[in-house]
Design a protein around this motif. Structure first.
Motif, PDB file in Angstrom:
ATOM      1  N   GLU A  33       0.826  -1.208   0.000  1.00 52.45           N
ATOM      2  CA  GLU A  33       0.000   0.000   0.000  1.00 52.45           C
ATOM      3  C   GLU A  33       0.860   1.257   0.000  1.00 52.45           C
ATOM      4  O   GLU A  33       0.539   2.238  -0.676  1.00 52.45           O
ATOM      5  CB  GLU A  33      -0.950  -0.004   1.193  1.00 52.45           C
ATOM      6  CG  GLU A  33      -2.028  -1.061   1.089  1.00 52.45           C
ATOM      7  CD  GLU A  33      -2.801  -1.257   2.384  1.00 52.45           C
ATOM      8  OE1 GLU A  33      -3.932  -1.771   2.311  1.00 52.45           O
ATOM      9  OE2 GLU A  33      -2.274  -0.925   3.479  1.00 52.45           O
ATOM     10  N   ARG A  34       1.955   1.240   0.746  1.00 52.03           N
ATOM     11  CA  ARG A  34       2.864   2.391   0.760  1.00 52.03           C
ATOM     12  C   ARG A  34       3.543   2.561  -0.599  1.00 52.03           C
ATOM     13  O   ARG A  34       3.724   3.672  -1.078  1.00 52.03           O
ATOM     14  CB  ARG A  34       3.890   2.251   1.878  1.00 52.03           C
ATOM     15  CG  ARG A  34       3.281   2.412   3.260  1.00 52.03           C
ATOM     16  CD  ARG A  34       4.337   2.570   4.343  1.00 52.03           C
ATOM     17  NE  ARG A  34       5.258   1.452   4.431  1.00 52.03           N
ATOM     18  CZ  ARG A  34       5.068   0.362   5.180  1.00 52.03           C
ATOM     19  NH1 ARG A  34       3.975   0.255   5.908  1.00 52.03           N
ATOM     20  NH2 ARG A  34       5.967  -0.589   5.212  1.00 52.03           N
ATOM     21  N   ARG A  35       3.910   1.452  -1.236  1.00 54.28           N
ATOM     22  CA  ARG A  35       4.532   1.506  -2.566  1.00 54.28           C
ATOM     23  C   ARG A  35       3.549   2.104  -3.579  1.00 54.28           C
ATOM     24  O   ARG A  35       3.917   2.943  -4.392  1.00 54.28           O
ATOM     25  CB  ARG A  35       4.939   0.095  -2.996  1.00 54.28           C
ATOM     26  CG  ARG A  35       5.668   0.047  -4.318  1.00 54.28           C
ATOM     27  CD  ARG A  35       6.058  -1.367  -4.698  1.00 54.28           C
ATOM     28  NE  ARG A  35       6.954  -1.946  -3.716  1.00 54.28           N
ATOM     29  CZ  ARG A  35       6.722  -3.089  -3.064  1.00 54.28           C
ATOM     30  NH1 ARG A  35       5.625  -3.781  -3.281  1.00 54.28           N
ATOM     31  NH2 ARG A  35       7.599  -3.550  -2.198  1.00 54.28           N
ATOM     32  N   THR A  36       2.304   1.680  -3.501  1.00 51.57           N
ATOM     33  CA  THR A  36       1.275   2.215  -4.395  1.00 51.57           C
ATOM     34  C   THR A  36       1.068   3.701  -4.128  1.00 51.57           C
ATOM     35  O   THR A  36       0.952   4.492  -5.074  1.00 51.57           O
ATOM     36  CB  THR A  36      -0.045   1.444  -4.198  1.00 51.57           C
ATOM     37  OG1 THR A  36       0.171   0.075  -4.540  1.00 51.57           O
ATOM     38  CG2 THR A  36      -1.165   2.002  -5.052  1.00 51.57           C
ATOM     39  N   ALA A  37       1.039   4.092  -2.864  1.00 53.18           N
ATOM     40  CA  ALA A  37       0.864   5.508  -2.516  1.00 53.18           C
ATOM     41  C   ALA A  37       2.029   6.346  -3.036  1.00 53.18           C
ATOM     42  O   ALA A  37       1.816   7.466  -3.521  1.00 53.18           O
ATOM     43  CB  ALA A  37       0.725   5.662  -1.000  1.00 53.18           C
ATOM     44  N   ALA A  74       9.519   5.589 -13.789  1.00 57.08           N
ATOM     45  CA  ALA A  74       8.326   5.113 -13.075  1.00 57.08           C
ATOM     46  C   ALA A  74       7.653   3.973 -13.836  1.00 57.08           C
ATOM     47  O   ALA A  74       7.138   3.030 -13.225  1.00 57.08           O
ATOM     48  CB  ALA A  74       7.338   6.267 -12.873  1.00 57.08           C
ATOM     49  N   ALA A  75       7.694   4.029 -15.170  1.00 50.97           N
ATOM     50  CA  ALA A  75       7.113   2.951 -15.976  1.00 50.97           C
ATOM     51  C   ALA A  75       7.902   1.654 -15.786  1.00 50.97           C
ATOM     52  O   ALA A  75       7.317   0.576 -15.647  1.00 50.97           O
ATOM     53  CB  ALA A  75       7.077   3.347 -17.450  1.00 50.97           C
ATOM     54  N   LEU A  76       9.221   1.761 -15.770  1.00 52.24           N
ATOM     55  CA  LEU A  76      10.046   0.560 -15.550  1.00 52.24           C
ATOM     56  C   LEU A  76       9.791  -0.023 -14.161  1.00 52.24           C
ATOM     57  O   LEU A  76       9.697  -1.244 -13.996  1.00 52.24           O
ATOM     58  CB  LEU A  76      11.532   0.899 -15.721  1.00 52.24           C
ATOM     59  CG  LEU A  76      11.975   1.194 -17.148  1.00 52.24           C
ATOM     60  CD1 LEU A  76      13.426   1.655 -17.151  1.00 52.24           C
ATOM     61  CD2 LEU A  76      11.787  -0.016 -18.029  1.00 52.24           C
ATOM     62  N   ARG A  77       9.655   0.846 -13.171  1.00 52.22           N
ATOM     63  CA  ARG A  77       9.364   0.388 -11.807  1.00 52.22           C
ATOM     64  C   ARG A  77       8.008  -0.300 -11.751  1.00 52.22           C
ATOM     65  O   ARG A  77       7.854  -1.357 -11.151  1.00 52.22           O
ATOM     66  CB  ARG A  77       9.392   1.590 -10.867  1.00 52.22           C
ATOM     67  CG  ARG A  77       9.140   1.255  -9.422  1.00 52.22           C
ATOM     68  CD  ARG A  77       9.207   2.532  -8.577  1.00 52.22           C
ATOM     69  NE  ARG A  77       8.980   2.250  -7.198  1.00 52.22           N
ATOM     70  CZ  ARG A  77       7.774   2.161  -6.630  1.00 52.22           C
ATOM     71  NH1 ARG A  77       6.697   2.333  -7.365  1.00 52.22           N
ATOM     72  NH2 ARG A  77       7.651   1.898  -5.350  1.00 52.22           N
ATOM     73  N   ALA A  78       7.004   0.297 -12.396  1.00 52.44           N
ATOM     74  CA  ALA A  78       5.667  -0.302 -12.409  1.00 52.44           C
ATOM     75  C   ALA A  78       5.681  -1.644 -13.135  1.00 52.44           C
ATOM     76  O   ALA A  78       5.006  -2.587 -12.709  1.00 52.44           O
ATOM     77  CB  ALA A  78       4.674   0.649 -13.077  1.00 52.44           C
ATOM     78  N   LEU A  92       1.718   1.532 -14.848  1.00 53.82           N
ATOM     79  CA  LEU A  92       2.519   1.452 -16.067  1.00 53.82           C
ATOM     80  C   LEU A  92       1.865   2.251 -17.190  1.00 53.82           C
ATOM     81  O   LEU A  92       2.523   3.060 -17.858  1.00 53.82           O
ATOM     82  CB  LEU A  92       2.697  -0.018 -16.479  1.00 53.82           C
ATOM     83  CG  LEU A  92       3.416  -0.265 -17.799  1.00 53.82           C
ATOM     84  CD1 LEU A  92       4.850   0.221 -17.730  1.00 53.82           C
ATOM     85  CD2 LEU A  92       3.374  -1.756 -18.140  1.00 53.82           C
ATOM     86  N   VAL A  93       0.569   2.070 -17.389  1.00 57.19           N
ATOM     87  CA  VAL A  93      -0.158   2.816 -18.429  1.00 57.19           C
ATOM     88  C   VAL A  93      -0.092   4.319 -18.129  1.00 57.19           C
ATOM     89  O   VAL A  93       0.160   5.130 -19.024  1.00 57.19           O
ATOM     90  CB  VAL A  93      -1.622   2.337 -18.535  1.00 57.19           C
ATOM     91  CG1 VAL A  93      -2.437   3.248 -19.448  1.00 57.19           C
ATOM     92  CG2 VAL A  93      -1.683   0.905 -19.033  1.00 57.19           C
ATOM     93  N   GLY A  94      -0.296   4.681 -16.866  1.00 57.28           N
ATOM     94  CA  GLY A  94      -0.247   6.096 -16.495  1.00 57.28           C
ATOM     95  C   GLY A  94       1.119   6.715 -16.732  1.00 57.28           C
ATOM     96  O   GLY A  94       1.231   7.835 -17.256  1.00 57.28           O
ATOM     97  N   SER A  95       2.168   6.013 -16.366  1.00 59.92           N
ATOM     98  CA  SER A  95       3.525   6.535 -16.561  1.00 59.92           C
ATOM     99  C   SER A  95       3.848   6.677 -18.043  1.00 59.92           C
ATOM    100  O   SER A  95       4.435   7.673 -18.469  1.00 59.92           O
ATOM    101  CB  SER A  95       4.541   5.619 -15.880  1.00 59.92           C
ATOM    102  OG  SER A  95       4.337   5.604 -14.490  1.00 59.92           O
TER     103      SER A  95
END
Length: 196
Positions: A33-37, A74-78, A92-95
């Motif tokens: 949850e913290r990672r998502t936030a 951020a896309a690579l992380r997602a 991923l789509v958002g980034s």
């Protein structure tokens, strides 16, 4: 502050407040949850910076390259975390959408879009009848569906939330507020894509 400038201010404020709430959410919950936030806070603040009225806050010439690097990372992380949790596919789509918008809005955007491998495909694809590039149209459809789905999920959570009592952990642990933030960012992304 009339017309488009007013909507830029409102969009910037909305995304900034959403990013700030995501920072608050990072103080509670599980590691996932913290990672998502964290990912959502980066997206909120990035969208706020991109939505800032250019007449008041003119972006530096190199600012769009910063967006590309930031949201490309951020896309690579997602993508890395998406192997365990499906919600990261949305990140991923958002980034990638943010990278696309940064390239499209950069000075000399046609040259900038063609200089990044793979990024020019959206410009070279067939266009829909209104003249909107196919990639922009696909992202608009995705975010419209995401907003409708998130909105319908928010209604039952909001209706049952008060009956369950406080969840503990304060404002950061309220699932309906996290969902409202995601809905807000989906609407903001849709609005930003409409300007392309």
């Amino acid at each position: 502050m009339h017309g488009p400038a007013m909507s830029d201010w409102l969009l910037m404020t909305l995304c900034g407040v959403t990013g700030a709430y995501c920072l608050l959410r990072m103080r509670s919950g599980t590691e996932e949850e913290r990672r998502t936030a964290r990912a959502e806070a980066v997206m909120g603040f990035g969208m706020a910076a991109m939505a800032a009225p250019a007449a008041v806050f003119p972006p530096p010439v190199w600012g769009w390259a910063v967006y590309v690097v930031l949201f490309g990372g951020a896309a690579l992380r997602a993508l890395w975390f998406a192997r365990r949790k499906g919600h990261h596919l949305h990140h991923l789509v958002g980034s990638l959408a943010m990278v696309y918008m940064a390239l499209a809005m950069a000075p000399g955007s046609s040259a900038a879009a063609h200089s990044v491998p793979g990024a020019h495909r959206g410009h070279q694809m067939a266009q829909v009848s209104s003249g909107v590039p196919l990639l922009t149209g696909m992202l608009l459809v995705y975010y419209a569906a995401y907003v409708l789905r998130s909105g319908t999920r928010l209604i039952p959570v909001a209706a049952t939330g008060p009956a369950e009592g406080p969840t503990g952990g304060g404002w950061g642990a309220r699932p309906e507020l996290a969902l409202a933030c995601r809905l807000t960012m989906g609407i903001a992304m849709f609005a930003m894509l409409l300007t392309l």
